[in-house]
Design an enzyme around this catalytic site. Structure first.
Site, PDB file in Angstrom:
ATOM      1  N   PRO A   2      15.676   1.351  24.671  1.00  0.00           N
ATOM      2  CA  PRO A   2      15.695   0.614  25.910  1.00  0.00           C
ATOM      3  C   PRO A   2      15.033  -0.748  25.962  1.00  0.00           C
ATOM      4  O   PRO A   2      13.828  -0.851  26.090  1.00  0.00           O
ATOM      5  CB  PRO A   2      14.930   1.533  26.846  1.00  0.00           C
ATOM      6  CG  PRO A   2      13.996   2.307  25.951  1.00  0.00           C
ATOM      7  CD  PRO A   2      14.425   2.077  24.559  1.00  0.00           C
ATOM      8  N   GLU A   3      15.797  -1.789  25.938  1.00  0.00           N
ATOM      9  CA  GLU A   3      15.365  -3.082  26.468  1.00  0.00           C
ATOM     10  C   GLU A   3      16.319  -3.346  27.624  1.00  0.00           C
ATOM     11  O   GLU A   3      17.091  -2.459  27.982  1.00  0.00           O
ATOM     12  CB  GLU A   3      15.429  -4.178  25.400  1.00  0.00           C
ATOM     13  CG  GLU A   3      14.399  -3.990  24.293  1.00  0.00           C
ATOM     14  CD  GLU A   3      14.388  -5.118  23.278  1.00  0.00           C
ATOM     15  OE1 GLU A   3      14.505  -6.287  23.685  1.00  0.00           O
ATOM     16  OE2 GLU A   3      14.284  -4.833  22.084  1.00  0.00           O
ATOM     17  N   HIS A  93      13.258  18.538  24.249  1.00  0.00           N
ATOM     18  CA  HIS A  93      12.826  17.251  24.812  1.00  0.00           C
ATOM     19  C   HIS A  93      13.588  16.855  26.076  1.00  0.00           C
ATOM     20  O   HIS A  93      13.569  15.704  26.478  1.00  0.00           O
ATOM     21  CB  HIS A  93      12.951  16.159  23.759  1.00  0.00           C
ATOM     22  CG  HIS A  93      12.143  16.442  22.534  1.00  0.00           C
ATOM     23  ND1 HIS A  93      10.767  16.547  22.556  1.00  0.00           N
ATOM     24  CD2 HIS A  93      12.508  16.681  21.257  1.00  0.00           C
ATOM     25  CE1 HIS A  93      10.334  16.822  21.334  1.00  0.00           C
ATOM     26  NE2 HIS A  93      11.364  16.911  20.530  1.00  0.00           N
ATOM     27  N   ARG A 112       9.491  11.134  22.667  1.00  0.00           N
ATOM     28  CA  ARG A 112       8.131  10.612  22.505  1.00  0.00           C
ATOM     29  C   ARG A 112       7.324  10.641  23.803  1.00  0.00           C
ATOM     30  O   ARG A 112       6.112  10.417  23.768  1.00  0.00           O
ATOM     31  CB  ARG A 112       8.187   9.193  21.951  1.00  0.00           C
ATOM     32  CG  ARG A 112       8.627   9.187  20.503  1.00  0.00           C
ATOM     33  CD  ARG A 112       8.739   7.791  19.958  1.00  0.00           C
ATOM     34  NE  ARG A 112       7.431   7.220  19.667  1.00  0.00           N
ATOM     35  CZ  ARG A 112       7.261   5.984  19.223  1.00  0.00           C
ATOM     36  NH1 ARG A 112       8.300   5.199  19.051  1.00  0.00           N
ATOM     37  NH2 ARG A 112       6.067   5.527  18.958  1.00  0.00           N
TER      38      ARG A 112
END
Length: 274
Positions: A2-3, A93, A112
């Site tokens: 993600p940017e 996750h 993460r």
DNA sequence: CGCGCTCCCTGGCCGC
DNA sequence: TGCGGCCAGGGAGCGC
């Protein structure tokens, strides 16, 4: 993922599945992601209809029909999957699952756990601690040569760090900063203050172009270690410098270099960028 | 006060 | 096949 271009792509991908839909069942499988989720998070989302989805910097914002906004940041590894039909068995996750009245389920996965979610009243959105200090949107009118020049003028940090700082401009990350600096021939080590003026004037369209082109390709997909059921981006095939240490520069054939700035890798061509 | 460093977390990959 | 070390798209928080 993600940017800015990736978040924009996710946002557009979610739109058809969420806007105008009611959240019929929300499952929260952890107390916290990067930070604790708000009290009664799932219950407060259930029954709400999503009126609009938009993006600010790298945040996904969903306007709800009760005057609140559901905020999501994907962090480094957050993804959103659309699951058609009944809710899937959640993986290790998969932290938040949102079923809608159309029968589909949106799954937020983040191995993460640097991502975050929050609820904020729409009228207080701009005062949220994570939004209040953000600089202008790089694709908006407020971001222009004069603005950037002024924002850089007094800064003693390298231009690479200044552009990663979300207060300077909101939504750039490591990839697109490296790519925009290459496109303008500006060394990432140059002091930000020395970019004020003509270099800043060139940087603005370069930043806009690289982001616009990346959005058109659906963003960039890296380290795709899980089977993605969602769409993949293709802009990673067009990186000129990012992740290309040792490979020849596309302009001059010199090997691309890597250096560490403020703890993060920077990729650049020492001949083309000055 | 503005800056860089460390840390939050999991997992892939590389070399031995 | 296992293990240690390094690396990863973000960014808050804390020292200097």
């Amino acid at each position: 993922m993600p940017e800015l271009p990736e978040v924009e792509t996710v946002c557009r991908g979610l739109e058809g599945h969420l806007v105008g839909r009611r959240l019929t069942k929300v499952t929260q499988r952890r107390d916290k992601l990067r930070w604790p989720l708000p009290e009664n998070f799932a219950a407060r989302l259930e029954g709400r209809t999503v009126q609009r989805l938009h993006r600010r910097a790298k945040f996904i914002l969903a306007d709800l029909d009760d005057g609140w906004v559901w905020m999501t940041h994907l962090g480094m590894s957050g993804r959103m999957f659309i699951h058609e039909g009944s809710a899937p068995d959640p993986g290790k996750h998969d932290h938040v699952l949102l079923q809608t009245n159309s029968g589909g389920t949106v799954v937020f996965q983040d191995h993460r756990r640097f991502g975050m979610m929050d609820l904020v009243q729409a009228k207080h959105l701009g005062k949220h601690r994570l939004l209040r200090d953000l600089g202008p949107e790089p694709l908006g009118n407020e971001f222009n040569g004069i603005y950037l020049s002024n924002a850089l003028r007094d800064r003693r940090t390298p231009i690479k760090s200044a552009l990663l700082d979300q207060k300077t401009v909101a939504g750039l990350g490591n990839i697109y900063v490296c790519e925009a600096l290459f496109r303008t021939g500006i060394s990432p080590r140059r002091f930000a203050a020395s970019v004020a003026g003509r270099r800043a004037e060139r940087l603005v369209p370069a930043i806009r172009d690289v982001l616009t082109q990346a959005i058109a390709k659906g963003g960039s997909t890296l380290r795709d270690y899980v089977q993605a059921s969602g769409e993949l981006g293709y802009f990673q095939h067009e990186f000129a410098v990012y992740g290309r240490e040792g490979e020849p520069c596309i302009e001059c054939d010199q090997p691309i270099k890597r250096l560490i700035q403020a703890g993060r890798s920077t990729f650049y061509c020492s001949r083309c960028q000055r």
